[in-house]
Design a protein around this motif. Structure first.
Motif, PDB file in Angstrom:
ATOM      1  N   GLY A  38       2.717 -41.932   2.770  1.00 31.95           N
ATOM      2  CA  GLY A  38       1.539 -42.077   3.624  1.00 31.95           C
ATOM      3  C   GLY A  38       0.269 -42.384   2.863  1.00 31.95           C
ATOM      4  N   VAL A  39       0.396 -42.713   1.579  1.00 34.83           N
ATOM      5  CA  VAL A  39      -0.782 -43.065   0.789  1.00 34.83           C
ATOM      6  C   VAL A  39      -0.716 -44.544   0.411  1.00 34.83           C
TER       7      VAL A  39
ATOM      8  N   TYR B 284      -4.688 -51.699  -4.750  1.00 33.15           N
ATOM      9  CA  TYR B 284      -6.015 -51.577  -5.355  1.00 33.15           C
ATOM     10  C   TYR B 284      -6.366 -52.848  -6.137  1.00 33.15           C
ATOM     11  N   LEU B 285      -5.356 -53.472  -6.743  1.00 33.83           N
ATOM     12  CA  LEU B 285      -5.604 -54.721  -7.479  1.00 33.83           C
ATOM     13  C   LEU B 285      -6.000 -55.840  -6.522  1.00 33.83           C
ATOM     14  N   VAL B 286      -5.409 -55.845  -5.336  1.00 39.13           N
ATOM     15  CA  VAL B 286      -5.806 -56.818  -4.302  1.00 39.13           C
ATOM     16  C   VAL B 286      -7.251 -56.571  -3.909  1.00 39.13           C
ATOM     17  N   TRP B 287      -7.629 -55.306  -3.760  1.00 39.06           N
ATOM     18  CA  TRP B 287      -9.010 -54.987  -3.379  1.00 39.06           C
ATOM     19  C   TRP B 287      -9.984 -55.303  -4.501  1.00 39.06           C
ATOM     20  N   PHE B 288      -9.553 -55.199  -5.756  1.00 41.79           N
ATOM     21  CA  PHE B 288     -10.398 -55.649  -6.867  1.00 41.79           C
ATOM     22  C   PHE B 288     -10.712 -57.136  -6.674  1.00 41.79           C
ATOM     23  N   GLU B 289      -9.700 -57.915  -6.305  1.00 40.45           N
ATOM     24  CA  GLU B 289      -9.914 -59.353  -6.099  1.00 40.45           C
ATOM     25  C   GLU B 289     -10.862 -59.604  -4.929  1.00 40.45           C
TER      26      GLU B 289
ATOM     27  N   LEU C  19     -11.891 -42.978  -5.382  1.00 44.90           N
ATOM     28  CA  LEU C  19     -10.440 -43.067  -5.282  1.00 44.90           C
ATOM     29  C   LEU C  19      -9.826 -43.789  -6.472  1.00 44.90           C
ATOM     30  N   CYS C  20     -10.515 -44.818  -6.956  1.00 46.63           N
ATOM     31  CA  CYS C  20      -9.983 -45.622  -8.047  1.00 46.63           C
ATOM     32  C   CYS C  20     -11.142 -46.317  -8.749  1.00 46.63           C
TER      33      CYS C  20
ATOM     34  N   PRO D  39      -5.982 -40.215  -3.457  1.00 48.41           N
ATOM     35  CA  PRO D  39      -5.298 -41.185  -2.593  1.00 48.41           C
ATOM     36  C   PRO D  39      -6.144 -41.661  -1.417  1.00 48.41           C
ATOM     37  N   ALA D  40      -5.942 -42.918  -1.069  1.00 50.97           N
ATOM     38  CA  ALA D  40      -6.466 -43.456   0.189  1.00 50.97           C
ATOM     39  C   ALA D  40      -5.309 -43.423   1.177  1.00 50.97           C
ATOM     40  N   ARG D  41      -5.622 -43.299   2.455  1.00 53.41           N
ATOM     41  CA  ARG D  41      -4.594 -43.203   3.489  1.00 53.41           C
ATOM     42  C   ARG D  41      -4.867 -44.209   4.604  1.00 53.41           C
ATOM     43  N   TYR D  42      -3.869 -44.396   5.437  1.00 58.11           N
ATOM     44  CA  TYR D  42      -3.974 -45.313   6.560  1.00 58.11           C
ATOM     45  C   TYR D  42      -5.269 -45.081   7.344  1.00 58.11           C
ATOM     46  N   ASP D  43      -5.944 -46.177   7.672  1.00 55.73           N
ATOM     47  CA  ASP D  43      -7.160 -46.232   8.489  1.00 55.73           C
ATOM     48  C   ASP D  43      -8.420 -45.747   7.778  1.00 55.73           C
ATOM     49  N   ASP D  44      -8.326 -45.321   6.522  1.00 56.22           N
ATOM     50  CA  ASP D  44      -9.545 -44.999   5.768  1.00 56.22           C
ATOM     51  C   ASP D  44     -10.377 -46.270   5.614  1.00 56.22           C
ATOM     52  N   GLU D  45     -11.686 -46.155   5.767  1.00 56.46           N
ATOM     53  CA  GLU D  45     -12.574 -47.264   5.427  1.00 56.46           C
ATOM     54  C   GLU D  45     -12.960 -47.069   3.968  1.00 56.46           C
ATOM     55  N   LEU D  46     -12.814 -48.136   3.193  1.00 62.34           N
ATOM     56  CA  LEU D  46     -13.088 -48.075   1.769  1.00 62.34           C
ATOM     57  C   LEU D  46     -14.268 -48.956   1.404  1.00 62.34           C
TER      58      LEU D  46
END
Length: 140
Positions: free
Chosen positions: A23-24, A30-35, A108-109, A72-79
């Motif tokens: 569920g995390v 996270y690498l995709v979000w870095f991009e 988180l990261c 950890p980040a979880r489903y539906d968290d806004e980052l």
């Protein structure tokens, strides 16, 4: 705007498909979000990857990535993805990232990515002048 402190903030929401059996968020996302943050950082400078590739015939290849997972980040968290330019010297460019949970600001990261400017032949190339100038302003 103070370029030395220039940090681009980009928001994303965790999709169910980005989580694992526990569920995390699966670590590679996270690498995709870095991009995502990197592309938006460049866009905020009035530049973009697409024109660099199409008009200038070069790209910024990833050659190194480092990530430190804190929580950890979880489903539906806004980052919130915070992106900043760390270095730009010749064909070498480095970006830094922090990913925070929007509702409580929890880290988180965090990480960095190293890039080399390359031509269509995948050999080192010079960073186009307008990119070099804008990047230099961010490092003053």
């Amino acid at each position: 705007m103070s370029h030395k402190k220039h940090v681009c903030e980009t928001r994303v929401r965790v999709r169910y498909a980005e989580t694992d059996q526990m569920g995390v968020v699966y670590h590679a996302n996270y690498l995709v979000w870095f991009e995502v943050g990197r592309v938006e950082f460049i866009r905020q400078l009035g530049l973009d990857y697409k024109s660099m590739e199409q008009d200038d015939g070069c790209g910024i290849a990833v050659v190194q990535v480092e990530a430190r997972y804190r929580a950890p980040a979880r489903y539906d968290d806004e980052l919130v993805i915070e992106t900043r330019l760390v270095a730009a010297r010749g064909p070498v460019v480095r970006f830094g990232y922090r990913i925070l949970r929007a509702k409580d600001g929890a880290l988180l990261c965090e990480g960095e990515s190293g890039h080399v400017v390359v031509g269509k032949d995948m050999k080192r190339a010079k960073l186009p002048q307008r990119y070099a100038e804008r990047f230099a302003e961010c490092l003053i």
